[in-house]
Write a protein that holds these residues in place. Structure first.
Motif, PDB file in Angstrom:
ATOM      1  N   SER A  25       0.846  -1.193   0.000  1.00  0.00           N
ATOM      2  CA  SER A  25       0.000   0.000   0.000  1.00  0.00           C
ATOM      3  C   SER A  25       0.880   1.241   0.000  1.00  0.00           C
ATOM      4  CB  SER A  25      -0.951   0.011   1.196  1.00  0.00           C
ATOM      5  OG  SER A  25      -0.243   0.128   2.399  1.00  0.00           O
ATOM      6  N   GLY A  26       0.335   2.287  -0.574  1.00  0.00           N
ATOM      7  CA  GLY A  26       1.052   3.552  -0.656  1.00  0.00           C
ATOM      8  C   GLY A  26       0.090   4.712  -0.527  1.00  0.00           C
ATOM      9  N   ARG A  27       0.655   5.865  -0.338  1.00  0.00           N
ATOM     10  CA  ARG A  27      -0.130   7.093  -0.231  1.00  0.00           C
ATOM     11  C   ARG A  27       0.514   8.150  -1.116  1.00  0.00           C
ATOM     12  NH1 ARG A  27       2.816  10.805   2.255  1.00  0.00           N
ATOM     13  NH2 ARG A  27       4.403  10.157   3.731  1.00  0.00           N
ATOM     14  N   ALA A  28      -0.234   9.211  -1.359  1.00  0.00           N
ATOM     15  CA  ALA A  28       0.329  10.325  -2.114  1.00  0.00           C
ATOM     16  C   ALA A  28       1.504  10.898  -1.326  1.00  0.00           C
ATOM     17  CB  ALA A  28      -0.741  11.394  -2.344  1.00  0.00           C
ATOM     18  N   GLY A  29       2.479  11.431  -2.028  1.00  0.00           N
ATOM     19  CA  GLY A  29       3.669  11.957  -1.379  1.00  0.00           C
ATOM     20  C   GLY A  29       3.463  13.330  -0.767  1.00  0.00           C
ATOM     21  N   GLY A  30       4.349  13.672   0.121  1.00  0.00           N
ATOM     22  CA  GLY A  30       4.349  15.002   0.716  1.00  0.00           C
ATOM     23  C   GLY A  30       3.863  15.021   2.150  1.00  0.00           C
ATOM     24  N   PHE A  31       4.242  16.095   2.849  1.00  0.00           N
ATOM     25  CA  PHE A  31       3.903  16.237   4.259  1.00  0.00           C
ATOM     26  C   PHE A  31       2.396  16.387   4.470  1.00  0.00           C
ATOM     27  CE2 PHE A  31       3.348  18.764   8.158  1.00  0.00           C
ATOM     28  CZ  PHE A  31       3.929  17.891   9.062  1.00  0.00           C
ATOM     29  N   VAL A  32       1.732  17.164   3.600  1.00  0.00           N
ATOM     30  CA  VAL A  32       0.289  17.361   3.726  1.00  0.00           C
ATOM     31  C   VAL A  32      -0.438  16.030   3.560  1.00  0.00           C
ATOM     32  CG1 VAL A  32      -1.740  18.485   2.707  1.00  0.00           C
ATOM     33  CG2 VAL A  32       0.395  19.767   2.988  1.00  0.00           C
ATOM     34  N   SER A  33      -0.029  15.233   2.588  1.00  0.00           N
ATOM     35  CA  SER A  33      -0.639  13.917   2.388  1.00  0.00           C
ATOM     36  C   SER A  33      -0.388  13.012   3.587  1.00  0.00           C
ATOM     37  CB  SER A  33      -0.098  13.261   1.127  1.00  0.00           C
ATOM     38  OG  SER A  33      -0.530  13.966   0.002  1.00  0.00           O
ATOM     39  N   TRP A  34       0.783  13.124   4.188  1.00  0.00           N
ATOM     40  CA  TRP A  34       1.070  12.330   5.379  1.00  0.00           C
ATOM     41  C   TRP A  34       0.121  12.721   6.509  1.00  0.00           C
ATOM     42  CZ3 TRP A  34       3.413  13.827  10.161  1.00  0.00           C
ATOM     43  CH2 TRP A  34       3.706  12.753  11.002  1.00  0.00           C
ATOM     44  N   MET A  35      -0.096  14.023   6.691  1.00  0.00           N
ATOM     45  CA  MET A  35      -1.027  14.486   7.719  1.00  0.00           C
ATOM     46  C   MET A  35      -2.447  14.002   7.417  1.00  0.00           C
ATOM     47  SD  MET A  35       0.666  16.063  10.023  1.00  0.00           S
ATOM     48  CE  MET A  35      -0.540  17.004  10.916  1.00  0.00           C
ATOM     49  N   LEU A  36      -2.875  14.105   6.153  1.00  0.00           N
ATOM     50  CA  LEU A  36      -4.206  13.605   5.776  1.00  0.00           C
ATOM     51  C   LEU A  36      -4.299  12.102   5.993  1.00  0.00           C
ATOM     52  CD1 LEU A  36      -4.863  15.645   2.506  1.00  0.00           C
ATOM     53  CD2 LEU A  36      -5.982  15.936   4.727  1.00  0.00           C
ATOM     54  N   ASN A  37      -3.202  11.400   5.752  1.00  0.00           N
ATOM     55  CA  ASN A  37      -3.171   9.957   5.965  1.00  0.00           C
ATOM     56  C   ASN A  37      -3.410   9.622   7.434  1.00  0.00           C
ATOM     57  OD1 ASN A  37      -2.593   7.179   5.048  1.00  0.00           O
ATOM     58  ND2 ASN A  37      -0.815   7.404   6.380  1.00  0.00           N
ATOM     59  N   LEU A  38      -2.857  10.422   8.337  1.00  0.00           N
ATOM     60  CA  LEU A  38      -3.082  10.212   9.769  1.00  0.00           C
ATOM     61  C   LEU A  38      -4.563  10.364  10.119  1.00  0.00           C
ATOM     62  CD1 LEU A  38      -0.029  12.051  11.371  1.00  0.00           C
ATOM     63  CD2 LEU A  38      -0.367   9.594  11.077  1.00  0.00           C
ATOM     64  N   LEU A  39      -5.264  11.215   9.360  1.00  0.00           N
ATOM     65  CA  LEU A  39      -6.691  11.413   9.571  1.00  0.00           C
ATOM     66  C   LEU A  39      -7.534  10.390   8.807  1.00  0.00           C
ATOM     67  CD1 LEU A  39      -6.751  15.309   9.265  1.00  0.00           C
ATOM     68  CD2 LEU A  39      -6.840  13.943  11.367  1.00  0.00           C
ATOM     69  N   GLY A  40      -6.881   9.581   7.957  1.00  0.00           N
ATOM     70  CA  GLY A  40      -7.581   8.548   7.212  1.00  0.00           C
ATOM     71  C   GLY A  40      -8.245   9.023   5.932  1.00  0.00           C
ATOM     72  N   ILE A  41      -7.827  10.178   5.399  1.00  0.00           N
ATOM     73  CA  ILE A  41      -8.463  10.703   4.190  1.00  0.00           C
ATOM     74  C   ILE A  41      -7.473  10.949   3.052  1.00  0.00           C
ATOM     75  CG2 ILE A  41     -10.467  11.704   5.352  1.00  0.00           C
ATOM     76  CD1 ILE A  41      -9.049  14.390   5.376  1.00  0.00           C
ATOM     77  N   SER A  42      -6.353  10.303   3.096  1.00  0.00           N
ATOM     78  CA  SER A  42      -5.335  10.492   2.077  1.00  0.00           C
ATOM     79  C   SER A  42      -5.604   9.593   0.868  1.00  0.00           C
ATOM     80  CB  SER A  42      -3.960  10.146   2.652  1.00  0.00           C
ATOM     81  OG  SER A  42      -2.982  10.214   1.652  1.00  0.00           O
ATOM     82  N   PRO A  43      -5.290  10.067  -0.339  1.00  0.00           N
ATOM     83  CA  PRO A  43      -5.367   9.197  -1.512  1.00  0.00           C
ATOM     84  C   PRO A  43      -4.385   8.035  -1.350  1.00  0.00           C
ATOM     85  CG  PRO A  43      -5.010  11.475  -2.158  1.00  0.00           C
ATOM     86  CD  PRO A  43      -4.874  11.413  -0.682  1.00  0.00           C
TER      87      PRO A  43
END
Length: 175
Positions: A25-43
């Protein structure tokens, strides 16, 4: 297609508790995406391989989600690729080296090396019988600390190919 940073990577010859041999699994790159990932809403993107199917999932904040479930019998080929941005890094180093002449170009060269290290891209994917290519490009994640190389990507392809071959052999040999 933009490269995703690796959140998790698991590839084993034996299935895990959920029956998955491969789970990437992967997520979009960048600090903002990492923060959104912590909230469970990252691409995010996922490639899950079980003994009977391959599940390809891709999510986007803008477009929603896309899910492909492909039976192993309908998988034609697997692929992996490794792209090194050497030319771009050299050009960046030369330009920034000239611009940072007063620091003897050290800052420009350091940025070019960092660019090269962070932008190497590993792609894993498969093709189904309809000719559709499902691929996931990944790059190194500094935050998650996941570093995956060509050997791991080859291992994923070998596991998938072994599962495909095993299923085909079972169908050809009558019980």
């Amino acid at each position: 297609m933009n490269a995703f940073v690796i959140k998790s990577w698991s590839a084993n010859d034996q299935p895990d508790a959920e029956g998955s041999y491969v789970n990437i699994s992967g997520r979009a790159g960048g600090f903002v995406s990492w923060m959104l990932n912590l909230l469970g809403i990252s691409p995010t993107v996922s490639l899950i391989v079980r003994d009977d199917r391959i599940i390809f999932q891709k999510g986007s904040l803008r477009e929603g989600s896309l899910n492909f479930i492909t039976p192993l019998e309908n998988t034609c080929s697997t692929l992996y690729a490794f792209r090194r941005p050497l030319i771009e890094a050299i050009m960046l180093g030369v330009v920034l080296g000239i611009l940072t002449f007063f620091s003897f170009g050290i800052i420009g060269i350091a940025i070019a090396i960092l660019y090269y290290m962070l932008n190497k891209t590993l792609t894993v994917g498969f093709t189904d019988v309809g000719g559709r290519l499902h691929e996931v490009p990944f790059k190194r994640s500094v935050i998650e600390g996941q570093v995956i190389d060509e050997a791991e990507a080859a291992r994923v392809c070998n596991i998938i190919q072994h599962l495909i071959d095993t299923r085909r052999e079972r169908k050809l040999i009558p019980a």
